[in-house]
Write an enzyme that holds these catalytic residues in place. Structure first.
Site, mmCIF file in Angstrom:
data_model
loop_
_atom_site.group_PDB
_atom_site.id
_atom_site.type_symbol
_atom_site.label_atom_id
_atom_site.label_comp_id
_atom_site.label_asym_id
_atom_site.label_seq_id
_atom_site.Cartn_x
_atom_site.Cartn_y
_atom_site.Cartn_z
ATOM 1 N N GLY A 152 -6.347 -3.840 12.263
ATOM 2 C CA GLY A 152 -5.014 -3.655 12.835
ATOM 3 C C GLY A 152 -4.514 -2.252 12.543
ATOM 4 N N SER A 193 -2.255 0.925 11.320
ATOM 5 C CA SER A 193 -1.624 1.267 10.046
ATOM 6 C C SER A 193 -0.213 0.667 10.028
ATOM 7 C CB SER A 193 -1.554 2.790 9.915
ATOM 8 O OG SER A 193 -0.900 3.130 8.713
ATOM 9 N N GLY A 194 0.128 -0.001 8.962
ATOM 10 C CA GLY A 194 1.465 -0.595 8.853
ATOM 11 C C GLY A 194 1.589 -1.964 9.509
ATOM 12 N N LYS A 216 -1.981 -5.384 6.922
ATOM 13 C CA LYS A 216 -3.278 -5.804 6.378
ATOM 14 C C LYS A 216 -3.259 -5.908 4.852
ATOM 15 C CE LYS A 216 -5.309 -2.264 8.297
ATOM 16 N NZ LYS A 216 -4.093 -1.654 8.914
ATOM 17 N N THR A 217 -2.806 -4.847 4.190
ATOM 18 C CA THR A 217 -2.804 -4.834 2.723
ATOM 19 C C THR A 217 -1.886 -5.920 2.172
ATOM 20 O OG1 THR A 217 -3.218 -2.457 2.743
ATOM 21 C CG2 THR A 217 -2.364 -3.371 0.698
ATOM 22 N N SER A 268 -10.153 -0.213 11.079
ATOM 23 C CA SER A 268 -11.334 -0.621 11.873
ATOM 24 C C SER A 268 -11.041 -0.554 13.372
ATOM 25 C CB SER A 268 -11.782 -2.047 11.514
ATOM 26 O OG SER A 268 -11.544 -2.369 10.184
HETATM 27 P P1 ADP Z 1 -1.445 -1.883 6.491
HETATM 28 O O1 ADP Z 1 -2.250 -2.276 5.292
HETATM 29 O O2 ADP Z 1 -1.848 -2.653 7.729
HETATM 30 O O3 ADP Z 1 -1.378 -0.405 6.726
HETATM 31 P P2 ADP Z 1 0.818 -2.606 4.858
HETATM 32 O O4 ADP Z 1 0.510 -4.005 4.394
HETATM 33 O O5 ADP Z 1 0.542 -1.483 3.912
HETATM 34 O O6 ADP Z 1 0.055 -2.357 6.250
HETATM 35 O O7 ADP Z 1 2.334 -2.491 5.334
HETATM 36 C C1 ADP Z 1 2.957 -3.471 6.102
HETATM 37 C C2 ADP Z 1 4.451 -3.398 5.853
HETATM 38 O O8 ADP Z 1 5.101 -4.357 6.691
HETATM 39 C C3 ADP Z 1 4.820 -3.742 4.421
HETATM 40 O O9 ADP Z 1 5.884 -2.917 4.027
HETATM 41 C C4 ADP Z 1 5.270 -5.200 4.524
HETATM 42 O O10 ADP Z 1 6.195 -5.546 3.534
HETATM 43 C C5 ADP Z 1 5.911 -5.225 5.903
HETATM 44 N N1 ADP Z 1 5.931 -6.540 6.549
HETATM 45 C C6 ADP Z 1 7.029 -7.108 7.115
HETATM 46 N N2 ADP Z 1 6.738 -8.312 7.632
HETATM 47 C C7 ADP Z 1 5.420 -8.523 7.392
HETATM 48 C C8 ADP Z 1 4.542 -9.604 7.698
HETATM 49 N N3 ADP Z 1 4.954 -10.708 8.333
HETATM 50 N N4 ADP Z 1 3.236 -9.482 7.337
HETATM 51 C C9 ADP Z 1 2.806 -8.368 6.701
HETATM 52 N N5 ADP Z 1 3.598 -7.308 6.380
HETATM 53 C C10 ADP Z 1 4.902 -7.384 6.721
#
Ligand code: ADP
Length: 176
Positions: free
Chosen positions: A3, A5-6, A9-10, A77
């Site tokens: 997915g 960035s943001g 996933k993490t 990815s």
């Molecule tokens: P990625 O790893 O995909 O770059 P992150 O997990 O670092 O994304 O960031 C996602 C952001 O979105 C976090 O600040 C998280 O708290 C917020 N968020 C809000 N709602 C959700 C949700 N339903 N699932 C996952 N993250 C969420």
């Protein structure tokens, strides 16, 4: 997990890790940002380097999973072909599309990267000026703009149970 960035996933990976550990399972997260500081140090963001990064993550995840460790991969990815190649090479593989609209990811801008990409300070940023190829048949889709982290983690757990990759909660209760 794949997915933008943001997309979450993490965040989902950490919740999933917690829930799997509560069930007594061994878990390892291979997070894109962390992998790039060690396993894939020196790789950039060309298509070739991104594919190499994902192949390495897939290789390590396969080693872990065949030894009984649940390997959660959390990297953008962006390219379908390498995701599918990893799927082919991995005995037990579940693809999770962490799906949030670009506008939502951009408004979250967890690491301030979208602002930099929009300002032209970062080139080749996925979703802005680099492609993201959505999965065509993921086992799970987590719509993180519409569901909670807990709901997303539950969907993934259910898929792992359905596939017979982890014991179901009922089986687990019976074993205690
Ligand atoms: P990625 O790893 O995909 O770059 P992150 O997990 O670092 O994304 O960031 C996602 C952001 O979105 C976090 O600040 C998280 O708290 C917020 N968020 C809000 N709602 C959700 C949700 N339903 N699932 C996952 N993250 C969420």
């Amino acid at each position: 997990m794949t997915g933008l960035s943001g997309s979450g996933k993490t965040t989902i990976a950490k919740e999933l890790e917690k829930r799997l550990r509560e069930r007594g399972l061994k878990v390892e997260i291979l997070d894109g940002d962390i992998v790039r500081t060690n396993l894939s140090k020196g790789l950039g963001f060309s298509k070739e380097d991104r594919d190499t990064n994902i192949s390495r993550i897939g290789f390590v995840a396969n080693l872990l999973s065949r030894n009984g460790v649940v390997a959660i991969t959390a990297a953008i990815s962006p390219y379908r072909s390498v995701r599918d190649a990893v799927r082919e090479q991995t005995e037990r593989f579940v693809e999770v599309f962490v799906d949030a609209p670009l506008e939502v990811c951009e408004s979250r801008d967890v690491k301030g990267m979208y602002a930099k990409a929009r300002a032209g300070e970062i080139k080749g940023f996925t979703g802005i000026d680099d492609p993201y190829e959505e999965p065509l048949a993921p086992e799970v889709v987590c719509k993180t703009a519409a569901e909670t982290v807990s709901e997303s983690a539950s969907k993934i757990l259910a898929a792992l149970e359905r596939g017979g990759y982890i014991p179901s909660s009922a089986e687990q209760a019976a074993a205690v």
